[in-house]
Each structure stands twice: as structure tokens, then as C-alpha cells.
Design an enzyme around this catalytic site. Sequence first.
Site, PDB file in Angstrom:
ATOM      1  N   GLY A   1       0.443  -1.221   0.040  1.00  0.00           N
ATOM      2  CA  GLY A   1      -0.171  -0.088  -0.801  1.00  0.00           C
ATOM      3  C   GLY A   1       0.685   1.138  -0.237  1.00  0.00           C
TER       4      GLY A   1
ATOM      5  N   GLU B   1       6.123 -11.155   5.894  1.00  0.00           N
ATOM      6  CA  GLU B   1       5.764 -11.947   5.082  1.00  0.00           C
ATOM      7  C   GLU B   1       6.182 -11.465   3.519  1.00  0.00           C
ATOM      8  OE1 GLU B   1       5.060  -9.044   6.221  1.00  0.00           O
ATOM      9  OE2 GLU B   1       2.709  -9.136   6.246  1.00  0.00           O
TER      10      GLU B   1
HETATM   11  N1  COA Z   1     -15.393   2.457   7.474  1.00  0.00           N
HETATM   12  C1  COA Z   1     -16.156   2.270   5.709  1.00  0.00           C
HETATM   13  N2  COA Z   1     -15.510   2.284   4.682  1.00  0.00           N
HETATM   14  C2  COA Z   1     -13.270   2.114   5.082  1.00  0.00           C
HETATM   15  C3  COA Z   1     -13.282   2.273   5.829  1.00  0.00           C
HETATM   16  C4  COA Z   1     -14.391   2.986   7.564  1.00  0.00           C
HETATM   17  N3  COA Z   1     -13.497   2.412   8.571  1.00  0.00           N
HETATM   18  N4  COA Z   1     -11.956   2.968   6.939  1.00  0.00           N
HETATM   19  C5  COA Z   1     -11.654   2.427   5.013  1.00  0.00           C
HETATM   20  N5  COA Z   1     -12.823   2.024   3.815  1.00  0.00           N
HETATM   21  C6  COA Z   1     -13.193   2.172   2.762  1.00  0.00           C
HETATM   22  C7  COA Z   1     -12.382   2.899   2.230  1.00  0.00           C
HETATM   23  O1  COA Z   1     -12.986   4.833   2.014  1.00  0.00           O
HETATM   24  C8  COA Z   1     -11.991   1.819   0.753  1.00  0.00           C
HETATM   25  O2  COA Z   1     -13.352   2.544  -0.035  1.00  0.00           O
HETATM   26  P1  COA Z   1     -12.952   2.795  -2.046  1.00  0.00           P
HETATM   27  O3  COA Z   1     -12.099   1.410  -2.610  1.00  0.00           O
HETATM   28  O4  COA Z   1     -14.630   2.406  -2.029  1.00  0.00           O
HETATM   29  O5  COA Z   1     -12.885   4.049  -2.010  1.00  0.00           O
HETATM   30  C9  COA Z   1     -11.864   0.528   1.012  1.00  0.00           C
HETATM   31  O6  COA Z   1     -12.079   0.966   2.112  1.00  0.00           O
HETATM   32  C10 COA Z   1     -10.553   0.675   1.731  1.00  0.00           C
HETATM   33  O7  COA Z   1      -9.529   1.750   1.865  1.00  0.00           O
HETATM   34  P2  COA Z   1      -8.210   1.324   2.016  1.00  0.00           P
HETATM   35  O8  COA Z   1      -7.780   2.261   3.444  1.00  0.00           O
HETATM   36  O9  COA Z   1      -8.337   2.423   0.682  1.00  0.00           O
HETATM   37  O10 COA Z   1      -7.642  -0.225   2.231  1.00  0.00           O
HETATM   38  P3  COA Z   1      -6.439  -0.268   2.013  1.00  0.00           P
HETATM   39  O11 COA Z   1      -6.463  -0.846   0.118  1.00  0.00           O
HETATM   40  O12 COA Z   1      -5.170   0.421   2.361  1.00  0.00           O
HETATM   41  O13 COA Z   1      -6.024  -1.625   2.612  1.00  0.00           O
HETATM   42  C11 COA Z   1      -6.658  -2.608   4.764  1.00  0.00           C
HETATM   43  C12 COA Z   1      -6.274  -1.286   4.010  1.00  0.00           C
HETATM   44  C13 COA Z   1      -5.993  -2.767   6.141  1.00  0.00           C
HETATM   45  C14 COA Z   1      -7.563  -3.277   4.129  1.00  0.00           C
HETATM   46  C15 COA Z   1      -4.879  -4.034   4.332  1.00  0.00           C
HETATM   47  O14 COA Z   1      -4.139  -3.219   4.483  1.00  0.00           O
HETATM   48  C16 COA Z   1      -5.187  -5.315   4.885  1.00  0.00           C
HETATM   49  O15 COA Z   1      -6.335  -6.072   4.403  1.00  0.00           O
HETATM   50  N6  COA Z   1      -4.520  -5.063   6.493  1.00  0.00           N
HETATM   51  C17 COA Z   1      -4.711  -6.786   7.094  1.00  0.00           C
HETATM   52  C18 COA Z   1      -4.131  -7.780   6.818  1.00  0.00           C
HETATM   53  C19 COA Z   1      -2.202  -6.828   7.004  1.00  0.00           C
HETATM   54  O16 COA Z   1      -2.303  -6.155   7.082  1.00  0.00           O
HETATM   55  N7  COA Z   1      -1.558  -7.764   6.184  1.00  0.00           N
HETATM   56  C20 COA Z   1      -0.250  -7.944   6.898  1.00  0.00           C
HETATM   57  C21 COA Z   1       0.408  -8.257   5.311  1.00  0.00           C
HETATM   58  S1  COA Z   1      -0.031  -9.315   4.811  1.00  0.00           S
END
Ligand code: COA
Length: 439
Positions: free
Chosen positions: A214, A235
Site C-alpha cells: 500500500g 512476510e
Molecule cells: N469504514 C468504512 N469504509 C472504510 C473504512 C472504514 N473505517 N476504512 C476504509 N474504508 C473504505 C475506503 O474508503 C476504501 O473504499 P473505496 O475503495 O470505495 O474508496 C476501502 O475501504 C479501502 O480502504 P483503504 O484504506 O484504501 O484500504 P487499503 O487498500 O489501503 O487496505 C487494509 C487497507 C487494512 C484493508 C489492508 O492493509 C489489510 O487488509 N490489512 C490486514 C492484513 C494485513 O495487514 N496483513 C499484513 C500484510 S500480509
Amino acid sequence: MNNNFKDKLITIEQALDLVKSNDYIVTGLAQTEAVMFQEHLHKIADRVEGVRISTCLNTKEYEYIVNPKYQKAFIHESWFYTPTFRKVHGNGNVDFIPNHLHIASKNRLTYRKPNIFTAVVSYPDEHGYMSFLSAVYEMDMLEVADIVILEINKKYPRTFGDNQVHVSDVDYLIEVDYDVPQAPDIEPSEKDLKIASFIIPEIEDGSSIQLGIGGTPSAVARGLIDKKDLGIHTEMFTTSMAKLIKAGAITGKEKNINCGLHVCTFAYGTKELYDFLDNNPSVRINRGREVVNPSFIALNDNQVSINATLTVDLTGQCASESLGSVQFSGTGGQADTARGALESKNGKSFIVFHSTANAKDPETGERRMISKIVPQLPLGSAVSLQRTDVDRIVTEYGIAYMQGRTIGERCRQLIAIAHPDFREELTKEAIRLGLLPKD
Ligand code: COA
């Protein structure tokens, strides 16, 4: 050992003939999934029923997954949802597996042994060896599956580690030539750069790093360019990491374990990353059960983990993989790497996110700004990282330190890094919930 891989070559049609009703098929993670096999799987839908297929972080919208007419033939399960899985989740034949990365294969193998394991590997070398781009669970599956069918692809980099497969370990091979699926190297936003500016001074020279996927991790990586002798224990090996190695900021010289080597359990990025990995013995792709085991991670001093989340409550619980009860992604290695960093001598773990989201109303489709720091998690939220394990939480307004802090101290710090428009309301709610005293 017989190195002649040509004896094992079959066509995609012959491979599909091996699939029977009610079989359990596991494919590789992300860029290691068997693309050709999955692109053709729907073609046997009229002769099979209840074939269960396990995927993780799948990279394409395969017909057998997205077309509802194949619901009777195929049942889907995933450990990490993608936009495709979010779209088809309601179809009735799709489900999610809660899971930590380091116990992924152990859990799966104890519960259900695969009839077929299929994935893609590099082209066999002169000794008959091929390599996976992921060893999260692939080596373990290969060892227990009844039938192993691998796609061999000259476009896949030849890599090293506990990810080597000999042609004699495989039942069948299919020759393919698709491009390696890529994860974009996201350009950081202003907010990402601001978040990175808080984290970079906390990362000491000689630290071992884990960076998630990201914009924010990518912004942090850019800021690490002037550091010295950083190491990689992660990872996911990313394009940003390859850039830092090429720039000389990462040498791995200070690591206690795997000194001088860059260790991951899968590599996912752009062509620049895959070119860097090809025939590069400094990068080791080792099994997930070892690499992301928190106790193993902790063997390196100064281990730093950086992961993202969706919602955090005022006590520090991180709902990183679901929005309420709606599954969004997966736990992946978030809790594993955060715990490992916390156990490491002088280790640090960071949870990063923008303080607000422009969230879409599921009913009306309208967007409105919401705070990602909330008094309480929405009903049904999956807590990916417990408040007991969370360390540093970072938004574009600063860092909140959680370890050893009381609930009241956590609330005050988290409110201070929330978007200013929400701070008053968060304070009122914290008092109403008994998290902060009345005055
Ligand atoms: N409530 C509602 N919607 C939310 C939200 C919330 N609290 N937080 C984010 N969103 C929405 C955003 O608006 C966005 O929507 P859109 O695509 O329609 O604009 C979408 O959710 C994605 O948000 P974003 O913050 O851009 O997500 P990202 O692609 O940067 O991913 C995680 C963030 C947290 C989902 C991702 O890092 C993840 O899956 N983490 C868990 C696993 C992990 O960290 N593993 C380690 C590596 S293996």
C-alpha cells in the site's frame, strides 16, 4: 533422480480430467496461483459437483468464481478476500477462513488434506529444480496432496530458499507463458508522506523491517533511503524493498538470524521486483510457518513491523480485515508480524492509516467522511490485532503509543491523532462509555 520434466507434461484438458466431484483443490497464493488451471476450470462444470477450491489473495476474476451459473459445481474458500471475493461473497458458495499466516498450512492440513494441489513455478533448471514465488503454505501442500499439478513458466523468476521443487516431487506439469501477476508500487499521497515522516525517525540504522502493501508502507520505504544496514525479515517482499537494497540502504549485515540475507515468505510486486529476484541468492523465500512465526521473528533485534487497518476503537483494538461483519480482506501476517516485533529486543510495531475514510453508504451509494478512530467497533467487526498486542498507532496527525498505557491514556492519545472534526464527539462518547472520567 530423473530430471526429465518432459515426461510429466500434460495438457490443460488432461489436468482437468483429473478433477472429480467433491475433490478438495488448493492453489498457490496470489502470483503463485495456477492461472491456466483456473482459467479453464469452469469448462468441467457440467460433469462435477461440489468441487471445493481454496485460494488466497487471488489475482484474477476467474469465470468459475464469478459466474453464478457454476455455483453447484464449485465451492470457494479464501483466507484473504480481494475485490472479486467481496463481490461474490453473497452467492452462497463462498466463504472465508479466519487464519494467522504462520499457522495457515498447519490448520489447513489438520482439517482437510488436498486431493489436488496446483500452482505455478519457474521453469525447470538443468538439475530439474523449480522454485515457488510463495512458500507461505505451498511446500506443505505439495508434500501432502494426492496429486500435484504445477504450471511451469519461463516468465517466472528463479528464486531460492525453502521453496525448491524437484520434477520428481511432482505428478504432472503444464507448460504456460502468462506474465507474473503484479502488485502495483503505489504512489504515496500527501497523507502517506506525513505518516511516514512520524515513523522514519523511530527506525534505527540496522533494524530489520517488515512492510505491508500500500501507499503508506511505500512512503515509509522512500524515507528509509538514507538509513544504514537495514535488514529484511518480512512476510511479503515488495518492490520498495528491492529499491532499498539496490540503493544500498538494506544490507542485512546487522541481523542476528539469516545475517546478510533478505528473508520473506512470498514476493509480490512489479516487474522491477521480479527482475531483481531472478537468480538472486541474497533473497530467501522460506516457509510461512517459520518466517512469520512470532517467536522466530523476535530472534532479530530491532524488528520493525508496519501494517494498515480499517478501523480502530478508543482502546486500541484494530479491525483490519472487516467492515462490521462484512469481510474485506484477511488477517494475513498482521498479528504475527506485530507480535514478533513486540517480542524482539528494541522492536517496534506500527499500525498506520488515514484518520478518515470517504466511506460509501451501502444503501444509497453516497460518500461521506467518517472517522476511522471510533468509540466502539461496529457490531460484528473482526479484531485482527488485539489491544494487548498493539504498539504504535499512526495517522497523519501523529503517533499514539499503546503499550503499557491505561485505557484513559490510550483514549486521550487516540483522540489527539483523530481528524479534528471528530475529536469533540469522540471525547463525549469516551466519557459516556466510561473510558474517560467525566471531567
Ligand atoms: N469504514 C468504512 N469504509 C472504510 C473504512 C472504514 N473505517 N476504512 C476504509 N474504508 C473504505 C475506503 O474508503 C476504501 O473504499 P473505496 O475503495 O470505495 O474508496 C476501502 O475501504 C479501502 O480502504 P483503504 O484504506 O484504501 O484500504 P487499503 O487498500 O489501503 O487496505 C487494509 C487497507 C487494512 C484493508 C489492508 O492493509 C489489510 O487488509 N490489512 C490486514 C492484513 C494485513 O495487514 N496483513 C499484513 C500484510 S500480509
